[in-house]
Design an enzyme around this catalytic site. Structure first.
Site, PDB file in Angstrom:
ATOM      1  N   ILE A  41       0.819  -1.209   0.000  1.00 12.53           N
ATOM      2  CA  ILE A  41       0.000   0.000   0.000  1.00 12.53           C
ATOM      3  C   ILE A  41       0.853   1.260   0.000  1.00 12.53           C
ATOM      4  CG2 ILE A  41      -1.974  -1.113   1.094  1.00 12.53           C
ATOM      5  CD1 ILE A  41      -1.167   0.117   3.714  1.00 12.53           C
ATOM      6  N   GLN A  42       2.159   1.106   0.142  1.00  6.41           N
ATOM      7  CA  GLN A  42       3.041   2.267   0.008  1.00  6.41           C
ATOM      8  C   GLN A  42       3.019   2.819  -1.411  1.00  6.41           C
ATOM      9  OE1 GLN A  42       6.483   0.266   2.517  1.00  6.41           O
ATOM     10  NE2 GLN A  42       7.033   2.372   2.061  1.00  6.41           N
TER      11      GLN A  42
ATOM     12  N   SER B  62      -5.206  -1.401  10.743  1.00  3.23           N
ATOM     13  CA  SER B  62      -4.563  -2.304  11.704  1.00  3.23           C
ATOM     14  C   SER B  62      -3.166  -2.611  11.190  1.00  3.23           C
ATOM     15  CB  SER B  62      -5.383  -3.584  11.876  1.00  3.23           C
ATOM     16  OG  SER B  62      -4.807  -4.419  12.861  1.00  3.23           O
TER      17      SER B  62
ATOM     18  N   CYS C 207       2.089  -5.138  13.861  1.00  2.00           N
ATOM     19  CA  CYS C 207       2.356  -4.884  15.280  1.00  2.00           C
ATOM     20  C   CYS C 207       3.805  -5.136  15.671  1.00  2.00           C
ATOM     21  CB  CYS C 207       1.446  -5.745  16.147  1.00  2.00           C
ATOM     22  SG  CYS C 207       1.757  -7.527  15.985  1.00  2.00           S
TER      23      CYS C 207
END
Length: 290
Positions: free
Chosen positions: A36-37, A55, A58
């Site tokens: 998505i960059q 989200s 993490c």
């Protein structure tokens, strides 16, 4: 949507092929698969989405990791999306961000709040555990709710604060615990008392012990036929088998729980006991591995 939210998902994004297979199976739509960059402001404008649910990975923030924050390459895509907000002709009205505990003290978190503030968003932040909602699953998570002005929250007195209780979400301004260190054992005890026992979340509640024993006997007698991904034994509990490869890999991390348990670390709809001779776990309403 199962949450009864009057909304339509215009696009989902995930770079993992297996995750997209699961999403497509559940929702009938395959997410955008790629980094998505590479998305531009024009790309995001074409989606014309009112709400963004984010989200991000993490690993840069988890307490078990290196905690590299924004310097971790896995944080780049999240920051890139946020940095596109001022370039979009119609920014989202609402943002929802979820991550592990530890994100709230990261430099990524600081940058996120700066970008949101500069683009006229007001935020409310929470560290919440399913225990607070009656579910026996003790795994706190960070949540950020953001609304773009002139939208506002029902309880604006909690704007720009990090809260450790769900009061504002539930329309209540009850006692707020602002920091993790201030949480007492008494508070945790109250949360556990409010939880429903695990048996309330089990499936096949009317399944009889003799039916279970029969299933286990059938599985044990035909263990040679029971292969991962190919359960040939006729038993209504087949859907709950855990592949032996997962048992061997993660068995030491599983918890022992009882139907009356009100706290566990790894909760699913059912829990399991080991079926001798099969190398598998089987869902049951007795003591077992979760």
């Amino acid at each position: 949507m199962r949450g009864a939210v009057n909304a339509t998902v215009v696009e989902a994004f995930d770079i993992n092929d297996v995750a997209n297979d699961v999403y497509e199976h559940n929702f009938g739509h395959r997410p955008y698969q790629g980094n998505i960059q590479t998305l531009s402001a024009a790309d995001l404008d074409r989606y014309d989405a009112d709400a963004w649910l984010l989200s991000p990975p993490c690993q840069p923030y988890t307490r078990q990791g290196l905690q590299k924050g924004s310097s971790d390459a896995r944080a780049f895509s999240f920051l890139k999306i946020l940095e596109l907000i001022p370039q979009i002709s119609r920014p989202p009205l609402i943002l929802f961000v979820e991550n592990v505990v530890g994100f709230e003290i990261s430099d990524t978190h600081t940058k996120m709040l700066e970008i949101l503030s500069e683009n006229h968003f007001v935020t409310q932040e929470f560290i919440l555990s399913p225990l607070q909602f009656g579910v026996p699953y003790s795994r706190p998570r960070y949540f950020c709710l953001a609304k773009r002005k002139p939208l506002s929250f029902q309880n604006p007195q909690f704007n720009n604060e990090l809260l450790w209780a769900p009061g504002p979400l539930l329309g209540s301004d009850g006692c707020m615990v602002i920091s993790e260190g201030e949480q007492s054992h008494g508070c945790c005890d109250k949360l556990l008392q409010a939880c429903q026992p695990i048996k309330e979340f089990l499936e096949l509640k009317n399944f009889r012990d003799e039916d279970l024993d029969s299933c286990i006997a059938n599985v044990s007698e035909t263990s040679d036929e029971v292969e991962e991904g190919n359960r040939s034994v006729s038993c209504p509990l087949n859907q709950f088998f855990v592949p032996s490869s997962l048992v061997e890999r993660w068995g030491s991390a599983m918890d022992i729980v009882f139907p009356v348990s009100k706290r566990c670390c790894c909760f699913t709809k059912s829990y399991y006991r080991y079926v001798k001779g099969t190398g598998s776990l089987l869902a049951t309403n007795k003591v077992g591995l979760l």
